[in-house]
Structure formats: C-alpha cells, structure tokens
Design a protein around this motif. Structure first.
Motif, PDB file in Angstrom:
ATOM      1  N   GLY A  28      33.966  52.388  37.030  1.00 52.40           N
ATOM      2  CA  GLY A  28      33.828  51.069  36.428  1.00 52.40           C
ATOM      3  C   GLY A  28      33.714  51.144  34.925  1.00 52.40           C
ATOM      4  O   GLY A  28      34.279  50.314  34.202  1.00 52.40           O
ATOM      5  N   VAL A  29      32.977  52.135  34.419  1.00 55.91           N
ATOM      6  CA  VAL A  29      32.849  52.315  32.969  1.00 55.91           C
ATOM      7  C   VAL A  29      34.203  52.677  32.364  1.00 55.91           C
ATOM      8  O   VAL A  29      34.599  52.152  31.312  1.00 55.91           O
ATOM      9  N   ALA A  30      34.938  53.586  33.035  1.00 53.52           N
ATOM     10  CA  ALA A  30      36.250  53.988  32.521  1.00 53.52           C
ATOM     11  C   ALA A  30      37.214  52.807  32.483  1.00 53.52           C
ATOM     12  O   ALA A  30      37.982  52.642  31.523  1.00 53.52           O
ATOM     13  N   ASP A  31      37.175  51.969  33.503  1.00 59.64           N
ATOM     14  CA  ASP A  31      38.032  50.780  33.512  1.00 59.64           C
ATOM     15  C   ASP A  31      37.675  49.846  32.361  1.00 59.64           C
ATOM     16  O   ASP A  31      38.562  49.257  31.723  1.00 59.64           O
ATOM     17  N   MET A  32      36.382  49.693  32.087  1.00 61.44           N
ATOM     18  CA  MET A  32      35.954  48.853  30.970  1.00 61.44           C
ATOM     19  C   MET A  32      36.492  49.387  29.645  1.00 61.44           C
ATOM     20  O   MET A  32      36.997  48.631  28.805  1.00 61.44           O
ATOM     21  N   VAL A  65      24.919  51.671  30.357  1.00 59.82           N
ATOM     22  CA  VAL A  65      25.761  51.966  29.192  1.00 59.82           C
ATOM     23  C   VAL A  65      24.987  51.651  27.919  1.00 59.82           C
ATOM     24  O   VAL A  65      24.455  50.546  27.760  1.00 59.82           O
ATOM     25  N   TYR A  66      24.923  52.637  27.025  1.00 58.38           N
ATOM     26  CA  TYR A  66      24.213  52.478  25.761  1.00 58.38           C
ATOM     27  C   TYR A  66      25.147  52.069  24.626  1.00 58.38           C
ATOM     28  O   TYR A  66      24.849  51.151  23.858  1.00 58.38           O
ATOM     29  N   ALA A  67      26.262  52.760  24.512  1.00 55.35           N
ATOM     30  CA  ALA A  67      27.160  52.506  23.386  1.00 55.35           C
ATOM     31  C   ALA A  67      28.489  53.186  23.649  1.00 55.35           C
ATOM     32  O   ALA A  67      28.612  54.032  24.545  1.00 55.35           O
ATOM     33  N   VAL A  68      29.457  52.808  22.856  1.00 56.83           N
ATOM     34  CA  VAL A  68      30.754  53.496  22.847  1.00 56.83           C
ATOM     35  C   VAL A  68      30.897  54.206  21.509  1.00 56.83           C
ATOM     36  O   VAL A  68      30.577  53.637  20.453  1.00 56.83           O
ATOM     37  N   VAL A  69      31.353  55.443  21.561  1.00 57.24           N
ATOM     38  CA  VAL A  69      31.509  56.276  20.365  1.00 57.24           C
ATOM     39  C   VAL A  69      32.895  56.890  20.376  1.00 57.24           C
ATOM     40  O   VAL A  69      33.577  56.897  21.405  1.00 57.24           O
ATOM     41  N   PRO A  70      33.342  57.441  19.225  1.00 54.65           N
ATOM     42  CA  PRO A  70      34.649  58.099  19.204  1.00 54.65           C
ATOM     43  C   PRO A  70      34.613  59.418  19.980  1.00 54.65           C
ATOM     44  O   PRO A  70      33.566  60.026  20.156  1.00 54.65           O
ATOM     45  N   VAL A  71      35.769  59.852  20.392  1.00 54.67           N
ATOM     46  CA  VAL A  71      35.930  61.171  21.006  1.00 54.67           C
ATOM     47  C   VAL A  71      36.411  62.141  19.922  1.00 54.67           C
ATOM     48  O   VAL A  71      37.301  61.799  19.152  1.00 54.67           O
ATOM     49  N   PRO A  72      35.858  63.369  19.849  1.00 53.21           N
ATOM     50  CA  PRO A  72      34.787  63.912  20.701  1.00 53.21           C
ATOM     51  C   PRO A  72      33.418  63.594  20.123  1.00 53.21           C
ATOM     52  O   PRO A  72      33.247  63.478  18.924  1.00 53.21           O
ATOM     53  N   CYS A  73      32.444  63.446  21.015  1.00 56.48           N
ATOM     54  CA  CYS A  73      31.056  63.241  20.583  1.00 56.48           C
ATOM     55  C   CYS A  73      30.137  63.737  21.684  1.00 56.48           C
ATOM     56  O   CYS A  73      30.227  63.239  22.814  1.00 56.48           O
ATOM     57  N   PRO A  74      29.282  64.707  21.411  1.00 53.82           N
ATOM     58  CA  PRO A  74      28.347  65.160  22.445  1.00 53.82           C
ATOM     59  C   PRO A  74      27.319  64.085  22.740  1.00 53.82           C
ATOM     60  O   PRO A  74      26.954  63.298  21.870  1.00 53.82           O
ATOM     61  N   ALA A  75      26.859  64.037  23.963  1.00 51.78           N
ATOM     62  CA  ALA A  75      25.815  63.077  24.329  1.00 51.78           C
ATOM     63  C   ALA A  75      24.525  63.417  23.600  1.00 51.78           C
ATOM     64  O   ALA A  75      24.265  64.584  23.283  1.00 51.78           O
ATOM     65  N   GLN A 114      40.204  48.552  29.491  1.00 58.67           N
ATOM     66  CA  GLN A 114      40.496  47.135  29.308  1.00 58.67           C
ATOM     67  C   GLN A 114      40.091  46.630  27.923  1.00 58.67           C
ATOM     68  O   GLN A 114      40.724  45.725  27.381  1.00 58.67           O
ATOM     69  N   ARG A 115      39.054  47.225  27.331  1.00 55.13           N
ATOM     70  CA  ARG A 115      38.538  46.739  26.052  1.00 55.13           C
ATOM     71  C   ARG A 115      38.839  47.707  24.909  1.00 55.13           C
ATOM     72  O   ARG A 115      38.180  47.650  23.865  1.00 55.13           O
ATOM     73  N   ARG A 116      39.811  48.557  25.087  1.00 58.98           N
ATOM     74  CA  ARG A 116      40.034  49.611  24.092  1.00 58.98           C
ATOM     75  C   ARG A 116      40.357  49.057  22.711  1.00 58.98           C
ATOM     76  O   ARG A 116      39.884  49.602  21.705  1.00 58.98           O
ATOM     77  N   ALA A 117      41.133  47.982  22.622  1.00 59.91           N
ATOM     78  CA  ALA A 117      41.501  47.457  21.297  1.00 59.91           C
ATOM     79  C   ALA A 117      40.285  46.941  20.525  1.00 59.91           C
ATOM     80  O   ALA A 117      40.045  47.371  19.389  1.00 59.91           O
ATOM     81  N   PRO A 118      39.480  46.016  21.077  1.00 59.15           N
ATOM     82  CA  PRO A 118      38.311  45.552  20.308  1.00 59.15           C
ATOM     83  C   PRO A 118      37.280  46.645  20.081  1.00 59.15           C
ATOM     84  O   PRO A 118      36.598  46.654  19.046  1.00 59.15           O
ATOM     85  N   LEU A 119      37.146  47.579  21.023  1.00 63.04           N
ATOM     86  CA  LEU A 119      36.172  48.650  20.832  1.00 63.04           C
ATOM     87  C   LEU A 119      36.608  49.594  19.714  1.00 63.04           C
ATOM     88  O   LEU A 119      35.778  50.036  18.906  1.00 63.04           O
ATOM     89  N   ARG A 120      37.883  49.900  19.649  1.00 60.36           N
ATOM     90  CA  ARG A 120      38.369  50.752  18.552  1.00 60.36           C
ATOM     91  C   ARG A 120      38.194  50.064  17.203  1.00 60.36           C
ATOM     92  O   ARG A 120      37.805  50.693  16.218  1.00 60.36           O
ATOM     93  N   GLU A 121      38.475  48.779  17.159  1.00 60.19           N
ATOM     94  CA  GLU A 121      38.267  48.039  15.913  1.00 60.19           C
ATOM     95  C   GLU A 121      36.780  47.988  15.564  1.00 60.19           C
ATOM     96  O   GLU A 121      36.394  48.103  14.389  1.00 60.19           O
ATOM     97  N   GLY A 122      35.932  47.834  16.585  1.00 56.53           N
ATOM     98  CA  GLY A 122      34.496  47.840  16.334  1.00 56.53           C
ATOM     99  C   GLY A 122      34.024  49.161  15.765  1.00 56.53           C
ATOM    100  O   GLY A 122      33.191  49.195  14.849  1.00 56.53           O
TER     101      GLY A 122
END
Length: 262
Positions: free
Chosen positions: A103-107, A16-26, A110-118
């Motif tokens: 596993g990535v989708a579960d992460m 895993v490199y990073a989390v980005v907003p949807v939509p975003c091409p790789a 589970q972490r959607r709130a802090p990731l969205r704030e980030g």
C-alpha cells in the motif's frame, strides 16, 4: 510473528513518517511505538515507515486520550526532525497508517509527481508559522443625544447605521492589514499557505486574530524573514505578530499527505 488468518482484521499497520529521496538510510531512532524504522522504495522515492499495533495508534490523530496522543506526536516529530537534519523530506500527518508495504509503494507511485516537487521545495528550507493579532481600541462612549431626539425612531436608526458602518470599517481595515502582512512575508517564502484564523476570542481580551499562515523559507533567509515580521510590528502599535518554528515542511506540498488506509 503471528500471521492473521484470511478475513481476520489486521493487528498492525505501517505508520508513515515522511518521504525522502533515494538513497537514504532509515533513522537510527525508533518510532511512535518504539518500533525500528526502515524504508519502502518506489519510483525513486523512499517512505520512512515502521510497524505499529493498530490498537491505540491507527486513530492517534483523533483520540480522546490527550496524554497518549501528545506522546505519539512528540515521537513522530522527533523522527521528522532527525530526517530533516540529514536530507530533504516531505512529512506526513500524524496517524498515517497503511495496511502493508504494498500500500505504501502504491501511494509513492500514485503521488510521485507532487512528492518529488515537495522534496525539491523542502531542500534547504523550513516551515514557519505566523499568527498576527490586532489590538482593538476600547469602545468609545456614545455621544450624548438631545433628550428630545434620544427616544425617536430616527435617532435609533441613525445610531444603528453608524455602528454598522464602524464595524464594517474595522473589518475592512483588518483584512487590509492581514493582506499586507501576508504579501510581505510571502515575498521571503518559496511556498506560503493561509489558513482560516482561529476563533478571534482565542486571541485574548481586546485582540482580534488577523492572520494564520505558514511559510516555507530558505534557511539562508530565516533572519531576514523574522526581521520583516518584526518591522511590520514596529510600525503598527496595534499589531502583534507571533512566529513559531522551525517546523517540518508540511506546506511543501499542496495537500499534506496523510490519507493512509489500515
């Protein structure tokens, strides 16, 4: 592709490199193992990932092969830099590997709130590292004592007490300087993090590490942020401030992500 039999250890994992907003091409770039990158989406978030062989990559953050680790780190950073140029992103630590996309989708779930704030904080901002060093004055020669008193127990205790007080004063003044620097620079940042200073001896002879910190600064405020650091240095001849960056916004979340399980 060879499919492992039940009970066999996995031969590859999802880096895993990073989390980005949807939509975003790789990114069009390849990853740390020259693998193509793609995204795993869940909860309105997208993780930029790639399949890597576990051998030599799952423990990249702790390996002893420095050249190998540096090559991986440069490739990881290159992907993060490419992402930041196109969208807000929350970077993951080097060597974050999950078993599969589930596993990535579960992460993400589970972490959607802090990731969205980030992601909100990372938009239009960059992380800058700051280290501050204090030039220590050369020790003063001891004051000559009368011969009669030089060897007495009282003189020894007074001497030790004076040395202890001088040391306490130096530490207090250093802490006050560090607090002032941090408060000033944090005024330009959406997020600021202070980390334990490195070994003071690593700063070089005659220097003391005062501050080791990171600041998430708006791209529009970068010049003023750097000017504030230069101004602090200009009014204190004993102070040296080093800035590094721009870096991916690791400090956009309270605890930088990076706890994947292969």
């Amino acid at each position: 592709m060879t499919v492992p039999m039940a009970g066999d250890p996995p031969v590859r994992g999802m880096w895993v490199y990073a989390v980005v907003p949807v939509p975003c091409p790789a990114p069009a770039l390849t990853g740390v193992a020259d693998e193509p990158l793609f995204t795993v989406e869940r909860a309105g978030l997208a993780a930029v990932v790639g399949w890597v062989p576990l051998a030599g990559f799952a423990t990249a953050g702790t390996g002893d092969d420095r050249d190998h680790v540096e090559r991986i780190a440069r490739a990881h950073h290159r992907v993060l830099t490419d992402l930041r140029a196109r969208t807000a992103s929350v970077p993951f630590r080097l060597g974050t590997v999950y078993r599969d996309d589930a596993g990535v989708a579960d992460m993400l779930d589970q972490r959607r709130a802090p990731l969205r704030e980030g992601l909100r904080l990372a938009a239009g901002r960059t992380e800058w590292g700051v280290k501050a060093y204090l030039h220590l004055l050369a020790p003063q020669p001891p004051v000559a004592e009368p011969p009669a008193a030089a060897g007495t127990g009282t003189a020894f205790l007074l001497r030790r007490r004076a040395e202890r007080r001088a040391g306490e004063l130096l530490l207090r003044q250093a802490a006050e300087r560090a607090d002032l620097i941090h408060r000033t620079l944090a005024g330009y940042a959406a997020v600021s993090r202070r980390y334990p200073p490195h070994d003071p001896r690593a700063a070089g002879a005659g220097q003391w590490t005062l501050l080791n910190a990171a600041y998430l600064v708006s791209d529009d405020d970068t010049t003023r942020f750097a000017g504030a650091a230069a101004g602090l240095e200009a009014v204190d001849p004993a102070l040296r401030i080093e800035m590094s960056g721009p870096w991916p916004p690791y400090c956009a979340v309270a605890e930088p992500p990076g706890t994947g399980s292969p």
